[in-house]
Design a protein around this motif. Structure first.
Motif, PDB file in Angstrom:
ATOM      1  N   VAL A  43      29.724  31.917  32.730  1.00 11.92           N
ATOM      2  CA  VAL A  43      29.629  32.839  33.852  1.00 11.92           C
ATOM      3  C   VAL A  43      31.032  33.206  34.313  1.00 11.92           C
ATOM      4  CG1 VAL A  43      28.818  33.111  36.210  1.00 11.92           C
ATOM      5  CG2 VAL A  43      27.473  31.795  34.579  1.00 11.92           C
ATOM      6  N   VAL A  44      31.292  34.497  34.432  1.00 15.82           N
ATOM      7  CA  VAL A  44      32.612  34.930  34.891  1.00 15.82           C
ATOM      8  C   VAL A  44      32.431  36.007  35.959  1.00 15.82           C
ATOM      9  CG1 VAL A  44      33.931  34.408  32.812  1.00 15.82           C
ATOM     10  CG2 VAL A  44      32.696  36.553  32.962  1.00 15.82           C
ATOM     11  N   ARG A  45      33.542  36.316  36.639  1.00 16.83           N
ATOM     12  CA  ARG A  45      33.483  37.393  37.610  1.00 16.83           C
ATOM     13  C   ARG A  45      34.155  38.641  37.060  1.00 16.83           C
ATOM     14  NH1 ARG A  45      31.347  36.682  42.589  1.00 16.83           N
ATOM     15  NH2 ARG A  45      31.245  34.489  43.102  1.00 16.83           N
ATOM     16  N   VAL A  46      33.630  39.803  37.429  1.00 18.90           N
ATOM     17  CA  VAL A  46      34.157  41.066  36.932  1.00 18.90           C
ATOM     18  C   VAL A  46      35.340  41.487  37.787  1.00 18.90           C
ATOM     19  CG1 VAL A  46      33.615  43.475  36.497  1.00 18.90           C
ATOM     20  CG2 VAL A  46      31.862  41.730  36.202  1.00 18.90           C
ATOM     21  N   ASN A  47      36.503  41.614  37.176  1.00 18.34           N
ATOM     22  CA  ASN A  47      37.665  42.086  37.924  1.00 18.34           C
ATOM     23  C   ASN A  47      37.814  43.598  37.825  1.00 18.34           C
ATOM     24  OD1 ASN A  47      38.335  39.514  38.733  1.00 18.34           O
ATOM     25  ND2 ASN A  47      39.588  39.130  36.928  1.00 18.34           N
ATOM     26  N   ASP A  81      33.351  42.586  40.992  1.00 17.39           N
ATOM     27  CA  ASP A  81      33.416  41.450  41.909  1.00 17.39           C
ATOM     28  C   ASP A  81      32.200  40.533  41.817  1.00 17.39           C
ATOM     29  OD1 ASP A  81      35.902  42.010  42.950  1.00 17.39           O
ATOM     30  OD2 ASP A  81      35.110  43.290  44.525  1.00 17.39           O
ATOM     31  N   GLN A  82      31.203  40.932  41.062  1.00 14.90           N
ATOM     32  CA  GLN A  82      30.018  40.082  40.948  1.00 14.90           C
ATOM     33  C   GLN A  82      30.125  39.199  39.714  1.00 14.90           C
ATOM     34  OE1 GLN A  82      27.905  40.422  43.551  1.00 14.90           O
ATOM     35  NE2 GLN A  82      29.175  42.097  44.287  1.00 14.90           N
ATOM     36  N   GLN A  83      29.180  38.283  39.604  1.00 15.23           N
ATOM     37  CA  GLN A  83      29.159  37.406  38.438  1.00 15.23           C
ATOM     38  C   GLN A  83      28.429  38.094  37.291  1.00 15.23           C
ATOM     39  OE1 GLN A  83      27.177  34.188  40.535  1.00 15.23           O
ATOM     40  NE2 GLN A  83      28.903  32.880  40.039  1.00 15.23           N
ATOM     41  N   PHE A 121      43.375  37.870  34.549  1.00 10.92           N
ATOM     42  CA  PHE A 121      44.247  37.816  35.712  1.00 10.92           C
ATOM     43  C   PHE A 121      44.973  39.136  35.885  1.00 10.92           C
ATOM     44  CE2 PHE A 121      47.987  36.288  38.110  1.00 10.92           C
ATOM     45  CZ  PHE A 121      47.305  35.704  39.153  1.00 10.92           C
ATOM     46  N   GLY A 134      43.725  41.962  35.365  1.00 10.55           N
ATOM     47  CA  GLY A 134      42.807  42.834  36.078  1.00 10.55           C
ATOM     48  C   GLY A 134      42.893  42.628  37.582  1.00 10.55           C
ATOM     49  N   ILE A 135      43.069  41.371  37.983  1.00 10.01           N
ATOM     50  CA  ILE A 135      43.214  41.080  39.412  1.00 10.01           C
ATOM     51  C   ILE A 135      44.476  41.741  39.940  1.00 10.01           C
ATOM     52  CG2 ILE A 135      43.641  39.231  41.071  1.00 10.01           C
ATOM     53  CD1 ILE A 135      41.873  37.421  39.438  1.00 10.01           C
TER      54      ILE A 135
END
Lengths: 406, 415
Positions: free
Chosen positions: A107-111, A96-98, A131, A133-134
């Motif tokens: 920069v991406v967010r960890v799913n 959930d972090q960058q 997506f 992963g989400i």
């Protein structure tokens, strides 16, 4: 190979088949540039207390359940009640972090995280940013029964986590290799808080280079956020004209404070001189990073000077010739210096220069462009009323002025 | 005199330097849905709902201030803060709620455009596609900041309502009395209007917007005091305008028993000051209010979602990398525009129901805000004080209660 989200909340049983608790988190020990080995699992027990068990005490880590090798004993060796230092909690600090994908410089967010065996050691191998992963984490992956979505994994070694990693000052090698402009972009995307953590973990030279490229508004905020000591280090590594640009965006009081951070008095004075000029005239755009020699210097001497000065200069296309009082005599291109015999005097290499081919500190951008285009210059000398060479404007400075947001 | 100016000027400048978030958010609150809701509240219920307006002025001030504080401390948008502290499931919930509320509000904005053009005889089938295209082109090619400023200046139109409020010569005594005299009618229209009144004043998007604004402007915690004053002032200002819209319509339409079914009815409230120009004036005001919202909302929505899910955002990204960012913006322009283009749809109903939707969804977002602002872990020394908590929770409970009554009464069929 499994995903972190699949083992979180799995039931943990010991060798006597007693229920111990549920998996709350998985810990790794980060090593720069390698797949981080799993070291502990955090277990949430019935009464809500959390306990950390070393991974070598775990016999099977699968989707449905986790088994311990021995009978559970909270006082056994290696079992601890708080997370050991220098270890990272994956669910808490990574998911959930960058993170920075250093390969794509973004920069991406960890799913989700992919965990697998590398040389028989359990380690984090990939970061799921897709997506899919989400959906998996929301328990909605059945929606993709046709398998239209693909999982996008980033190699763990190509990633630079922000939250836990920068605290430990662990910077991946690729991160240090990023172009300053890409680094700047990443800092912009991370925002002030995380961005400043990143700046902090760079060495001050790299930090200065990256910061120069950051959007001026954010630059101003960041440098204030970094605190006097680091700001002073970074300002020391920035060329004068960049420092001047930065200070010009600040209020007068702030500018005075930050100017006092510039320890080198010579530099501080020159910065003060630059601040006098508006940003869009030659005086405000010029740099003072250039090599100047006397007319009596030989080509050999000049070459030595070039080699000596080169590491501290952004770019160098001409060597400028000034007399003993700093009056501008002319310029000699590097090409001429290379092809001329070593004993030639620099004064002899100066071509007759038309008065119009150098510019005045008060000249505006339009005029500078005309001069540079007319005389095919990559850099133009800035000469004041008394014929002193005060700086040079490079084509980069002009481009930056024309396309400020690139 | 000059000496005085010299001593005051820096302070004035400082104030204008931080001016923005509170005033812009407050002004954008008075968008198409806002004007319509306040007009209907005044026209259908007179001054009897002014007590709610008084209460939600405090709620607005407190909730906006919390947004500012979270922004100053975390330096992140609300979407990012929710994602990093509540995990993916809660983030998905918050984002769906915000998206739905914002699509509703965008629909109201385009309905406002349609309504204002209908007053000067232009069909919505021309006006709305044109407005949608204009919004997209200006966002994509033009300057967001300049456009925002232009429409902010246009929103000075609201001053007309304040002057009008005096020209009509309403019963100020009764109006002030009603502010302190809570009264409730137990019927669906009353609760619909009441939730819309709350939902148009305090909005989910306003909460996201003010926080991002503070973050983007790079304001520091040392600006907190000035920012707080500005936010309180903004809340007060926007509700002064709302107050005058309500008493204007109460003194004109309510008095004569005129119910608002289209924009022309609402425009008649301005007749005392503008005479036969009232329609034109109202059309202009409604149009600029709608457009201000229509510019801010798609971008605010897209930024928040992309921040929460870690997708690349910003108009400097290319189509390839910023695919999702642009897609969300396009969806939040095209879908609402299509809804408004639906034949025979009642524009006034769309505008007020969208505000009800906002009101009903607001508690979800506010609860997230409350959880964040009371977390020592996130806010450190800047957690909420008891008074802020009391007002915010009362607001949340009040809206949930009102929504429950509304839903209950419509199911049971009281009317």
């Amino acid at each position: 190979m499994f995903y972190l989200s699949q083992v979180l909340n799995a039931k943990v049983r010991d060798s006597a088949d007693h229920y111990v608790g549920r998996v709350k988190d998985v810990l790794v020990r980060p090593i720069a540039g390698e797949y981080s080995p799993v070291t502990y699992i955090e277990i949430r027990q019935r009464r809500g207390c959390n306990i950390f068990i070393p991974i070598n005490n775990v016999s099977g880590l699968t989707r449905e359940h986790v088994d311990l090798k021995t009978v559970f004993n909270p006082n056994a060796d290696g079992v601890c009640e708080s997370p050991p230092d220098t270890h990272i909690l994956l669910a808490h600090e990574i998911v959930d972090q960058q993170i920075v994908d250093t390969n794509g410089a973004r920069v991406v967010r960890v799913n989700d995280l992919r965990i697998g065996n590398i040389d028989n050691i359990l380690a984090v191998v990939g970061i799921d940013i897709s997506f899919k992963g989400i959906l998996r984490r929301l328990g909605l992956d059945f929606l993709d029964f046709l398998n239209l979505l693909s999982v996008k994994l980033i190699d763990w070694r190509d990633a630079q986590p922000i939250k836990g990693f920068l605290k430990l000052k662990i910077l991946s090698k690729d991160m240090q290799k990023l172009h300053p402009a890409d680094l700047a972009n990443i800092i912009e995307n991370l925002g002030v808080k995380h961005g400043s953590h990143l700046v902090r973990s760079l060495d001050s030279n790299a930090a200065a280079k990256a910061l120069e490229e950051v959007d001026p508004d954010l630059q101003k905020v960041l440098i204030k956020y970094l605190g006097p000591e680091l700001a002073s280090d970074i300002l020391a590594n920035m060329p004068e004209e960049e420092v001047a640009d930065l200070l010009q965006t600040m209020s007068r009081d702030d500018a005075r404070v930050f100017l006092s951070y510039v320890k080198n008095t010579n530099k501080a004075n020159r910065v003060e001189n630059l601040i006098k000029y508006e940003k869009d005239v030659a005086g405000g755009m010029m740099t003072m990073d250039f090599v100047s020699v006397g007319p009596e210097w030989t080509v050999e001497q000049t070459e030595r000077e070039i080699k000596k000065r080169s590491p501290s200069l952004r770019s160098m296309l001409y060597v400028y010739v000034v007399d003993g009082e700093g009056k501008f005599l002319g310029s000699v291109s590097l090409r001429w210096i290379i092809v001329s015999p070593g004993k030639t005097k620099m004064g002899e290499l100066i071509k007759k220069i038309p008065r119009g081919s150098h510019i005045h500190p008060d000249d505006e951008v339009d005029h500078i462009m005309k001069v540079m285009t007319k005389y095919d210059l990559y850099t133009a000398a800035v000469v004041d009323d008394e014929n002193n060479l005060v700086g040079i404007v490079t084509i980069d400075d002009v481009m930056r002025h024309l396309v400020p947001n690139a | 005199m000059i000496k005085f100016l010299k001593s005051v000027w820096p302070k004035v400048l400082f104030f204008f330097a931080v001016i923005g978030p509170g005033i812009i958010a407050a002004n954008a609150d008075n968008d198409a849905g806002g004007i319509t809701t306040y007009s209907i509240v005044g026209a259908h219920f007179g001054t009897s709902m002014l007590w709610i307006l008084l209460l939600i002025t405090f709620s607005l001030a407190i909730t906006q201030e919390m947004g500012v504080r979270i922004g100053l401390v975390t330096r992140q948008g609300l979407g990012g803060v929710i994602r990093e502290n509540f995990g993916l499931r809660w983030t998905a919930l918050a984002m769906v709620v915000m998206l739905v509320a914002n699509l509703g509000t965008m629909t109201a904005e385009f309905a406002g455009v349609a309504a204002s053009f209908s007053l000067i005889g232009v069909s919505k089938y021309v006006a709305v596609p044109f407005a949608a295209l204009a919004v997209w082109l200006i966002l994509y090619k033009g300057s967001f900041k300049t456009t925002q400023k232009i429409f902010l200046i246009f929103s000075a139109f609201y001053l007309v309502y304040i002057i009008n409020g005096f020209v009509v010569g309403p019963d100020f005594g009764k109006a002030v009395g009603d502010m302190f005299h809570p009264q409730v009618q137990l019927n669906t229209p009353f609760f619909l209007a009441m939730i819309a009144l709350i939902g148009t004043t305090i909005t989910p998007w306003g909460q996201f917007f003010i926080q991002s604004y503070v973050v983007d402007k790079g304001l520091d915690i040392k600006h907190y005091k000035a920012e707080k004053i500005e936010v309180f002032f903004g809340a007060f200002l926007t509700n002064i305008v709302s107050f005058f819209i309500i008493i204007s319509t109460a003194a004109t339409l309510y008095k004569h028993g005129i119910r608002i079914t289209d924009a022309a009815d609402a425009a008649r409230a301005l007749e005392p000051i503008a005479g036969h120009l009232a329609q034109m004036l109202f059309a202009f005001g409604l149009f600029s209010a709608s457009m201000l919202g229509a510019f801010i909302l798609p971008v605010a929505t897209s930024y928040a979602i992309c921040e929460a899910f870690g997708w690349e955002s910003g108009f400097n990204t290319t189509w390839k990398t910023g695919k999702i960012f642009y897609t969300i913006i396009l969806i939040s322009i095209i879908l609402p525009a299509l809804i408004v283009l639906w034949p025979k749809i009642s524009l006034v109903t769309v505008m007020i129901l969208s505000q009800d939707l906002n009101g009903a969804l607001l508690p979800v977002i506010l609860i997230f805000v409350m959880k964040i602002i009371n977390s020592k872990h996130i806010m450190g020394d800047y957690v909420n004080k008891p008074i802020g908590n009391i007002i915010a929770w009362l607001t949340i409970v009040g809206i949930i209660g009102a929504t429950a009554v509304l839903v209950g009464s419509s199911i049971l069929g009281y009317n």
